[in-house]
Scaffold this active site. Structure first.
Site, PDB file in Angstrom:
ATOM      1  N   GLU A  86       0.807  -1.227   0.000  1.00  0.00           N
ATOM      2  CA  GLU A  86       0.000   0.000   0.000  1.00  0.00           C
ATOM      3  C   GLU A  86       0.838   1.275   0.000  1.00  0.00           C
ATOM      4  O   GLU A  86       0.432   2.264  -0.590  1.00  0.00           O
ATOM      5  CB  GLU A  86      -0.941   0.006   1.218  1.00  0.00           C
ATOM      6  CG  GLU A  86      -2.037  -1.056   1.191  1.00  0.00           C
ATOM      7  CD  GLU A  86      -3.029  -0.843   0.061  1.00  0.00           C
ATOM      8  OE1 GLU A  86      -3.236   0.326  -0.348  1.00  0.00           O
ATOM      9  OE2 GLU A  86      -3.581  -1.846  -0.436  1.00  0.00           O
ATOM     10  N   SER A 486     -49.049 -29.759  39.297  1.00  0.00           N
ATOM     11  CA  SER A 486     -48.863 -29.848  40.751  1.00  0.00           C
ATOM     12  C   SER A 486     -47.754 -28.952  41.274  1.00  0.00           C
ATOM     13  O   SER A 486     -47.553 -28.863  42.483  1.00  0.00           O
ATOM     14  CB  SER A 486     -48.579 -31.297  41.149  1.00  0.00           C
ATOM     15  OG  SER A 486     -49.709 -32.105  40.913  1.00  0.00           O
TER      16      SER A 486
END
Length: 878
Positions: A86, A486
């Protein structure tokens, strides 16, 4: 020399014209140039991360994947790769590279090729932070001026660090840290040279050069980067050749999740968006620490999934996912053969090539720990299968013999006698590993939920909202309101203890027949199983889960009063039916609501608020939110009572400030041994919704559900519905089963003072029954035949989870609070007794509610009160 003078004049004019042009362009764009000083305090958008309490990553949320790194945390070779491709002269130029511009201009002039770039890293940084990617002259001019300003503001290393963290690298990854994770599932220091070159080649065109979308393009670009690195001598010839020969092996990786808790993660995401807003929550790099421990969470997930697998296997095999090819039965398959296990039962026709099978498997999705596989050959008691990894394995008989045919929820086929009765070559099946053995499997049809909370402050310790979040994001812990069966009974019994009932009260366990004029039929609630014991103590009735006793208690208390009492536990009135079916569990609650109710019994009567987010940290690891839970503090409550008594005394007067100081000193004393926490607000005390005495009595009665009672040697022994919990060998566990009509919902809830846990199993289709499993000849003792119920279906997941986590919680003897007494009673009548044999036992009572009638005199009475204490004979205590 006149031509020399003319040339010099032209050059000078051109130079000054160039200067004037640059100055003019600067003034033209000056007002549009952003303030680069913001780079000094730039905040990179980073995703929100969610952690367990012990620091394991659960998930991350955010549009941009970014892992910010300091420059010295990046490998030098990675930095050199970016500079090589780059901006080779990055450390030499002032922001723009004149040599690079001239080179690019020469290429354009000679070939017309505009592909040669000339932007420096500083220019790219300017574009990434402040400008668009539009290809216009004015944008390029702005880029140049911004690059100069950035170079004046920041050091070179600062520019490079910002660039390597900011640059877009494809697949929503920004910066090299995220790219390493996304493409290779690694940290930057784990990358190889060829992987570094792939990442360094991405900035030019990340969408078409990334190795996931186009391995060929990625390879070409990688080779360019490597060649450039070799040209400037940052890598050796040997490393260069090796990297060029490396294959492209990249695939898409998610975040490095180290703890599986997707339902927890989604709860956190919703809360964070509510608190901070979506944009802030997803981009400010918040770290959210939850209350769950990773080991507990993993234990919960494994327990829930294994329990669903077990249920599924009881009910039969629903067949393969698909068939790739058909197979014909061998004419000799049924003939006796001493080498039957080695002889294929099937011959194959139209079988695809190996590569085609692998290609097919590569497209198939597994789920959780289930892996797709293809049956290659079937033998008498085994099958050869192929996995997507190209591994060939054998499914042995122990992993197959369960797979009788599923007929419906109530019926299963006959037990298979050979592998050929189950599988055939060409079948696409699912397999998993269990106890180091491969096992035929299938995606569970039933659903489940498990949640554990700390009863003392409401912190969620573990939560699993279903078999798989990828299959269904519906969180059954928080969103599924199901009939509780229950599991409601302890709350009904708690209401009864607020009236004139005690644990020794005798109720009639006998069938109920009540005519309903509106319905035109009789209501006949039945026990399950339909066994009736006649006169029975309330403690035993609760432990045995006697339905008719629960109905009679509801009648004794009254429906309106019972509902008011149940609302104390945080239950919503609209979820509680205003009729007698309430006593049998027709109320619809979520598992989280239910376990919160049970936590009240575990902590001495306090209603705590469940929470999962403990604290939130920002990018600088500063605490920006700390949850302050409401704590259950019985000692604080007792201190309040003592304080009130002192305040009423003529001899002692305390100010309100003194009282508060004592409370907080007491709280701090309780917390002395706790690990250091970030500074937070003063502790909040949870609301006490039932008395300590009521909570203790119900909790103690529920231990009988585990350990039963009576004397087995005398023929009077009995089991509670949760007797399987005895396997844990803990005397500090209280528990209750729950099953609704037709076994559509099954529950199990149990607790100690340190943890309260509820499990649920059922179908998402609330009208579908869990059914029953018939006897399976292949399984012998390793099976659970019968109708599905709370004890058979929900309890095993609870039990497996508690087996893993209970060692983390010290066993505690539950101490009776003040205000209770213990007297010896006759087990048959509930009256006072002085017998010390199997016909009697000690029972707890609120002081003043003890029985007054007895069959023998000299009854010993033991008080648990500050001013009424007598030391009992240890041999008489149970």
């Amino acid at each position: 020399m006149s031509w020399v003078k003319k040339l010099l004049i032209v050059c000078l004019v051109g130079f000054f014209a160039g200067i004037l042009t640059i100055v003019a362009m600067y003034f033209y764009v000056r007002n549009d140039l952003p303030d680069v000083a913001t780079l000094k305090e730039v905040k990179l958008q980073t995703p929100m991360q969610v952690y367990t309490a012990d620091g394991q990553l659960i998930s991350q949320f955010g549009e941009k994947r970014r892992i910010p790194l300091k420059l010295d945390e990046m490998p030098p070779l990675l930095i050199q790769a970016f500079l090589a491709i780059e901006d080779t002269r990055f450390y030499d130029h002032p922001g723009i590279d004149i040599i690079g511009i001239m080179r690019a201009a020469t290429v354009v002039a000679s070939s017309g090729d505009f592909s040669q770039g000339a932007s420096t890293i500083t220019q790219q940084l300017a574009r990434n932070f402040f400008l668009s990617r539009e290809k216009k002259i004015i944008r390029k001019i702005k880029e140049v001026f911004l690059a100069f300003k950035i170079e004046q503001l920041l050091e070179k290393d600062e520019i490079l660090e910002l660039y390597l963290n900011k640059i877009e690298l494809g697949h929503r990854s920004f910066g090299v840290g995220a790219a390493a994770q996304v493409y290779f599932g690694k940290t930057v220091d784990e990358l190889t040279l060829d992987e570094i070159a792939i990442i360094a080649g991405l900035p030019k065109a990340p969408s078409i050069l990334n190795p996931i979308r186009s391995p060929a393009n990625a390879r070409s670009r990688r080779d360019v980067v490597l060649t450039r690195m070799r040209a400037i001598d940052v890598i050796s010839e040997q490393d260069y050749r090796k990297a060029l020969a490396a294959p492209i092996t990249s695939k898409l990786h998610g975040a490095q999740i180290t703890a599986s808790a997707p339902y927890i993660a989604e709860m956190v995401r919703q809360q964070m968006v509510e608190r901070f807003g979506e944009e802030v929550a997803y981009s400010e790099g918040y770290k959210v620490y939850t209350t769950v421990q990773s080991e507990h969470q993993q234990a919960a997930k494994q327990a829930l999934q294994q329990n669903l697998y077990n249920y599924d296997e009881r009910h039969g095999y629903r067949g393969p996912v698909a068939r790739l090819w058909q197979a014909e039965l061998d004419a000799n398959a049924n003939k006796p053969d001493t080498d039957a296990e080695q002889q294929p039962v099937f011959t194959e026709t139209d079988r695809p090539e190996h590569a085609e099978i692998i290609a097919y498997l590569a497209k198939q999705q597994g789920i959780e720990d289930l892996m797709p596989a293809i049956v290659l050959s079937v033998f008498n008691n085994s099958a050869e299968i192929l996995l997507a990894s190209e591994q060939t394995i054998m499914l042995e008989w122990d992993g197959l013999k369960w797979a009788r045919a599923f007929i419906n929820d109530e019926r299963q086929g006959v037990a298979p006698k050979s592998a050929a009765a189950i599988l055939a070559p060409g079948m696409h099946i699912l397999v998993r590993q269990q106890d180091d053995q491969w096992r035929l499997s299938q995606i569970p049809a039933a659903s489940s939920a498990l949640v554990a909370v700390n009863p003392q402050n409401g912190a969620i310790q573990a939560l699993v909202g279903g078999y798989s979040f990828s299959q269904s994001q519906f969180n059954r812990v928080t969103q599924a309101k199901r009939q509780v069966g229950s599991n409601i009974k302890p709350f009904i019994y708690s209401a009864a203890l607020e009236q004139d009932y005690t644990l020794a009260s005798i109720m009639n366990d006998a069938p109920i027949h009540q005519w309903d004029d509106n319905a035109g039929i009789a209501w006949r609630p039945r026990n399950s199983p339909p066994v009736y014991d006649g006169p029975i103590r309330i403690r035993e009735a609760l432990a045995k889960s006697k339905n008719v006793v629960s109905v009679r208690l509801l009648r004794g208390v009254g429906i309106d009063e019972s509902i008011r009492h149940l609302q104390r536990f945080g239950f919503t009135a609209s979820d509680l039916p205003r009729n007698e079916t309430l006593s049998l569990g027709s109320a619809s609650l979520t598992p989280l609501e239910l376990v919160t109710g049970y936590a009240v019994f575990a902590n001495g009567g306090f209603l705590v608020t469940p929470f999962v987010v403990d604290r939130v940290l920002n990018e600088q690891d500063e605490v920006i939110y700390q949850h302050t839970p409401e704590i259950a503090c019985s000692a604080c409550q007792q201190q309040d009572v003592a304080t009130d008594e002192l305040a009423a005394s003529d001899d002692a007067a305390m100010t309100e400030a003194d009282t508060e100081q004592q409370l907080y000193e007491l709280f701090n004393t309780m917390q002395q041994d706790a690990p250091a926490e970030p500074e937070q607000a003063e502790p909040l005390l949870a609301e006490q919704v039932i008395s300590n005495q009521n909570a203790f009595l119900i909790a103690d009665a529920l231990t009988s559900s585990v350990w039963g009672g009576g004397d087995w040697s005398k023929g009077t022994g009995w089991n509670g519905t949760a007797w399987r919990v005895q396997r844990l060998k803990r005397r500090d566990i209280s528990a209750k089963t729950g099953t609704t009509n037709d076994s559509k919902d099954t529950w199990f809830s149990g607790f100690t003072t340190a943890t309260a846990v509820t499990t649920w199993v059922g179908f998402d289709d609330a009208n579908r029954s869990l059914g029953r499993a018939q006897w399976h000849a292949n399984m012998g003792q390793d099976q659970s035949a019968g109708t599905e119920s709370g004890a058979r279906t929900a309890l095993p997941a609870w039990l497996d989870y508690m087996t893993q986590v209970l060692p983390d919680f010290e066993q505690e003897t539950r101490q009776p609070p003040t205000g209770l007494s213990s007297v010896r009673i006759d087990l048959a009548s509930g009256l006072l007794s002085r017998s010390t044999d199997h016909t009697s036992s000690f029972e707890y009572f609120k002081i003043g509610t003890e029985p007054t009638q007895y069959s023998q005199s000299n009854v010993q009475q033991i008080y648990f009160d500050n001013d009424k204490k007598a030391e009992p004979d240890e041999s008489e205590l149970f």
